[in-house]
Design a protein around this motif. Structure first.
Motif, PDB file in Angstrom:
ATOM      1  N   ILE A 192      37.955 -37.372  32.083  1.00  0.00           N
ATOM      2  CA  ILE A 192      36.961 -36.568  31.370  1.00  0.00           C
ATOM      3  C   ILE A 192      35.601 -36.875  31.986  1.00  0.00           C
ATOM      4  O   ILE A 192      35.275 -38.049  32.202  1.00  0.00           O
ATOM      5  N   GLY A 214      30.628 -36.336  36.566  1.00  0.00           N
ATOM      6  CA  GLY A 214      29.563 -36.965  37.350  1.00  0.00           C
ATOM      7  C   GLY A 214      30.126 -37.777  38.505  1.00  0.00           C
ATOM      8  O   GLY A 214      31.193 -37.474  39.039  1.00  0.00           O
ATOM      9  N   VAL A 222      26.398 -43.077  30.856  1.00  0.00           N
ATOM     10  CA  VAL A 222      26.115 -44.439  30.388  1.00  0.00           C
ATOM     11  C   VAL A 222      25.047 -44.457  29.291  1.00  0.00           C
ATOM     12  O   VAL A 222      24.274 -43.516  29.154  1.00  0.00           O
ATOM     13  N   ARG A 227      20.294 -42.975  37.040  1.00  0.00           N
ATOM     14  CA  ARG A 227      20.726 -44.382  36.964  1.00  0.00           C
ATOM     15  C   ARG A 227      21.588 -44.706  38.176  1.00  0.00           C
ATOM     16  O   ARG A 227      22.792 -44.559  38.159  1.00  0.00           O
TER      17      ARG A 227
HETATM   18  N1  LIG Z   1      28.116 -42.056  44.386  1.00  0.00           N
HETATM   19  C1  LIG Z   1      27.279 -42.157  43.374  1.00  0.00           C
HETATM   20  O1  LIG Z   1      26.103 -41.928  43.519  1.00  0.00           O
HETATM   21  C2  LIG Z   1      27.802 -42.584  42.065  1.00  0.00           C
HETATM   22  C3  LIG Z   1      26.958 -42.839  41.021  1.00  0.00           C
HETATM   23  N2  LIG Z   1      27.439 -43.277  39.818  1.00  0.00           N
HETATM   24  C4  LIG Z   1      26.510 -43.584  38.709  1.00  0.00           C
HETATM   25  O2  LIG Z   1      27.177 -44.401  37.755  1.00  0.00           O
HETATM   26  C5  LIG Z   1      26.857 -44.026  36.436  1.00  0.00           C
HETATM   27  C6  LIG Z   1      28.089 -43.690  35.617  1.00  0.00           C
HETATM   28  O3  LIG Z   1      28.804 -42.580  36.192  1.00  0.00           O
HETATM   29  P1  LIG Z   1      29.376 -41.372  35.302  1.00  0.00           P
HETATM   30  O4  LIG Z   1      30.036 -41.907  34.082  1.00  0.00           O
HETATM   31  O5  LIG Z   1      30.129 -40.496  36.215  1.00  0.00           O
HETATM   32  O6  LIG Z   1      28.051 -40.693  34.759  1.00  0.00           O
HETATM   33  P2  LIG Z   1      27.232 -39.361  35.162  1.00  0.00           P
HETATM   34  O7  LIG Z   1      26.004 -39.402  34.350  1.00  0.00           O
HETATM   35  O8  LIG Z   1      27.138 -39.214  36.632  1.00  0.00           O
HETATM   36  O9  LIG Z   1      28.161 -38.162  34.666  1.00  0.00           O
HETATM   37  C7  LIG Z   1      28.566 -37.993  33.329  1.00  0.00           C
HETATM   38  C8  LIG Z   1      29.351 -36.687  33.224  1.00  0.00           C
HETATM   39  O10 LIG Z   1      30.007 -36.612  31.980  1.00  0.00           O
HETATM   40  C9  LIG Z   1      29.793 -35.335  31.392  1.00  0.00           C
HETATM   41  N3  LIG Z   1      29.892 -35.534  29.945  1.00  0.00           N
HETATM   42  C10 LIG Z   1      29.035 -36.215  29.138  1.00  0.00           C
HETATM   43  N4  LIG Z   1      29.510 -36.233  27.866  1.00  0.00           N
HETATM   44  C11 LIG Z   1      30.692 -35.571  27.884  1.00  0.00           C
HETATM   45  C12 LIG Z   1      31.676 -35.253  26.885  1.00  0.00           C
HETATM   46  N5  LIG Z   1      31.533 -35.649  25.620  1.00  0.00           N
HETATM   47  N6  LIG Z   1      32.766 -34.548  27.269  1.00  0.00           N
HETATM   48  C13 LIG Z   1      32.932 -34.163  28.546  1.00  0.00           C
HETATM   49  N7  LIG Z   1      32.046 -34.440  29.528  1.00  0.00           N
HETATM   50  C14 LIG Z   1      30.943 -35.122  29.194  1.00  0.00           C
HETATM   51  C15 LIG Z   1      28.459 -34.889  31.923  1.00  0.00           C
HETATM   52  O11 LIG Z   1      28.338 -33.488  31.909  1.00  0.00           O
HETATM   53  C16 LIG Z   1      28.521 -35.435  33.343  1.00  0.00           C
HETATM   54  O12 LIG Z   1      29.209 -34.552  34.167  1.00  0.00           O
HETATM   55  C17 LIG Z   1      25.885 -42.883  36.552  1.00  0.00           C
HETATM   56  O13 LIG Z   1      24.611 -43.414  36.440  1.00  0.00           O
HETATM   57  C18 LIG Z   1      26.122 -42.335  37.961  1.00  0.00           C
HETATM   58  O14 LIG Z   1      24.971 -41.745  38.511  1.00  0.00           O
HETATM   59  C19 LIG Z   1      28.778 -43.424  39.626  1.00  0.00           C
HETATM   60  C20 LIG Z   1      29.666 -43.198  40.624  1.00  0.00           C
HETATM   61  C21 LIG Z   1      29.240 -42.754  41.935  1.00  0.00           C
END
Ligand SMILES: NC(=O)C1=CN([C@@H]2O[C@H](COP(=O)(O)OP(=O)(O)OC[C@H]3O[C@@H](n4cnc5c(N)ncnc54)[C@H](O)[C@@H]3O)[C@@H](O)[C@H]2O)C=CC1
Ligand SMILES: Cc1cc2nc3c(=O)[nH]c(=O)nc-3n(C[C@H](O)[C@H](O)[C@H](O)COP(=O)(O)OP(=O)(O)OC[C@H]3O[C@@H](n4cnc5c(N)ncnc54)[C@H](O)[C@@H]3O)c2cc1C
Length: 499
Positions: free
Chosen positions: A150, A153, A318, A373
């Motif tokens: 789910i 991001g 997060v 972040r």
């Molecule tokens: N290569 C890179 O630059 C990477 C960066 N990160 C960073 O690590 C952190 C954590 O990563 P993510 O958890 O992927 O966070 P994220 O903030 O990148 O993405 C969260 C995603 O979850 C979705 N979402 C939020 N609530 C939801 C819900 N209730 N139901 C369904 N979808 C929902 C949002 O629309 C978004 O697509 C972030 O700060 C991210 O930027 C993580 C992995 C790779």
């Protein structure tokens, strides 16, 4: 009687990139002061091989190290391995779980963030943040035939590409994949890569190392099982075999425009007499499960479909780790729950600074910068917070660091190099902007966001070699309208124009 209070002028909380960078910088600036780094995790994160690629783009490795390595490197840093349970900001004192208290003159909070899960406390819903949670995920995956991811991001993008030997249902709220980084065009470019992914030869490029000799193991044994580790970062999945129970490479089904409505455990689901659907026998990917399979958990989506699976990964963003510091302190919090900081990285309370994932940047930003972040921002904020703390101590003033002039992020998705600059998704530009696009399927995707003839942002996927030129064009805000479409013409070397 009160226990004695060992005190330090500077105390930093958090052994992630923000906290370690901040402590290091303070230690270098004040070689005769003791810098106290208090962290809940037994290992710290150190930036190594730092390389300034261009004016704002940077690359570095991240190493998990035992804290003694940091203390050896900078002998005026003392690391305390214990979680902070309370802050008494009026008394300039913090209390740790080991029963001690520490007075400070200036404090920087860098406790990071934690996964925001769709369902808290459900054993079938996993989040991924630190080494421990990544290993738990890997362990569960080895026995799994089908999982659901789910979120749309960074974490989700990396997982769907890496997981093999397990059916993956990727449920996203949006119409296109990767909404935090891409628009629909870039998403389509990437989707074709996802679908055609076979066991292709990977570019062997490893940026993160999680082991330093035998030292990491030694450090880990001291870990309290419930302690929070620091966030993983670039290439965290390298070296983790993300393989499910079956022998096939890649099998993914994307459910778009839906959210999770309800989760059922197996017994609960049987009683509802509802029907789950089989894994779609798509043109891409392989289905190994049958319609009759029973699953530990069933997920009802808002689209009405119900899928069974072994477990879910909630990669849904997060929440800043602020709780331990709130009791009795009147911090101003941002909308995202972070500690609000001003252009000197100060929170709303005297002598308390914050940096990295825990904070919410509340200064008037440059028109082409936004907070995200990310690893790089954690480093930049930690470094700059130390500079600000030093300047305040010495009664000097300091200008905002140059790294906050332009948002810049280099990463890798689906084995493509991805560079994001400025307002790469036209964030906050309203309708008044144009896009310029160049795309070669399977090779590169170049998008420039233009406003009044000026470049405001860009997405560069593949080996485009354009990052430095575009970075300059965004920073100098030159009027580019005379160049028209030439700007992205691959036969014209635009660098020659602007040198
Ligand atoms: N290569 C890179 O630059 C990477 C960066 N990160 C960073 O690590 C952190 C954590 O990563 P993510 O958890 O992927 O966070 P994220 O903030 O990148 O993405 C969260 C995603 O979850 C979705 N979402 C939020 N609530 C939801 C819900 N209730 N139901 C369904 N979808 C929902 C949002 O629309 C978004 O697509 C972030 O700060 C991210 O930027 C993580 C992995 C790779
Ligand atoms: C799976 C994953 C992949 C990622 N990939 C990338 C990527 O490719 N590129 C990128 O730029 N970013 C990536 N990120 C984001 C990046 O890792 C974070 O933005 C960054 O590490 C944040 O650093 P930080 O120092 O602010 O926080 P953290 O790294 O979370 O560190 C927080 C520290 O505070 C400590 N702590 C917490 N609570 C307490 C307490 N009460 N008392 C004492 N200590 C405490 C923790 O033990 C930890 O040491 C990824 C994140 C994840 C989860």
């Amino acid at each position: 009687s009160e226990p004695p209070r060992p005190s330090a002028s500077f105390v930093v909380v958090g052994g992630g990139i923000a906290g370690v960078t901040c402590a290091e910088q303070l230690a270098i600036t004040f070689p005769s002061e003791d810098i106290l780094l208090i962290t809940a995790s037994p290992v710290i994160k150190a930036v190594t091989n730092f390389k300034q690629v261009s004016k704002v783009l940077e690359e570095f490795d991240v190493e998990e190290q035992p804290s003694s390595m940091l203390e050896n490197r900078l002998p005026n840093i003392r690391v305390i391995e214990s979680g902070v349970k309370q802050l008494k900001s009026e008394e300039h004192c913090i209390f740790t779980e080991d029963g001690r208290q520490h007075a400070y003159k200036k404090l920087c909070l860098c406790a990071g963030a934690k996964p925001k899960l769709i369902s808290e406390g459900n054993p079938y819903v996993l989040g991924i943040r630190d080494t421990d949670s990544a290993q738990e995920f890997q362990k569960r995956l080895t026995k799994a035939k089908r999982i659901m991811i789910i979120g749309n991001g960074g974490i989700a993008l990396e997982l769907v590409y890496e997981i093999e030997g397990c059916e993956v249902i990727w449920a996203i709220k949006d119409k296109a994949i990767g909404n935090t980084f891409f628009d629909a065009g870039a998403a389509e470019f990437l989707t074709s890569k996802l679908i055609s992914k076979k066991s292709e030869a990977r570019i062997a490029q490893k940026r993160t190392r999680y082991t330093v000799g035998g030292s990491k193991k030694e450090a880990r044994t001291k870990a309290e099982s419930e302690s929070v580790g620091s966030a993983l970062g670039p290439d965290w999945h390298e070296g983790l075999a993300l393989k499910g129970a079956e022998e096939f490479s890649h099998s993914i089904h994307i459910e778009t425009a839906c959210e999770v409505k309800k989760l059922y455990l197996q017994e609960e689901f049987k009683k509802t007499e509802k029907q789950s659907v089989a894994f779609p026998k798509a043109h891409h990917g392989k289905s190994v499960t049958t319609d009759e399979e029973t699953w530990p958990v069933y997920v009802e989506l808002t689209s009405g479909k119900i899928y069974g699976c072994d477990f879910l990964v909630s990669a849904t963003g997060v929440t800043p780790n602020v709780e331990p510091f709130l009791q009795g302190n009147n911090f101003d919090l941002g909308e995202d729950g972070g500690l609000r900081v001003d252009d000197q990285m100060r929170t709303s309370l005297p002598d308390v600074y914050a940096a990295g994932d825990i904070c919410t940047a509340c200064w008037e930003p440059s028109p082409v910068w936004q907070q995200m972040r990310l690893w790089t921002q954690a480093r930049q904020m930690g470094w700059y917070a130390a500079k600000c703390m030093a300047a305040a101590t010495l009664g000097e003033s300091i200008d905002m660091d140059f790294s906050f002039e332009l948002f810049a992020h280099v990463t890798k998705f689906f084995n493509y190099k991805v560079v994001l600059l400025g307002k790469y998704n036209a964030q906050g530009l309203g309708a008044n902007h144009e896009l310029m696009l160049r795309c070669t399927r399977g090779q590169e995707y170049v998008k420039a966001i233009m406003q009044n003839g000026r470049m405001m942002g860009a997405v560069l996927i593949g080996e485009t070699d354009l990052e430095e030129t575009f970075e300059n064009l965004i920073l100098n805000q030159m009027d580019l309208s005379p160049y028209g479409k030439d700007l992205l013409d691959p036969n014209i070397d635009i660098e020659d124009y602007f040198d």
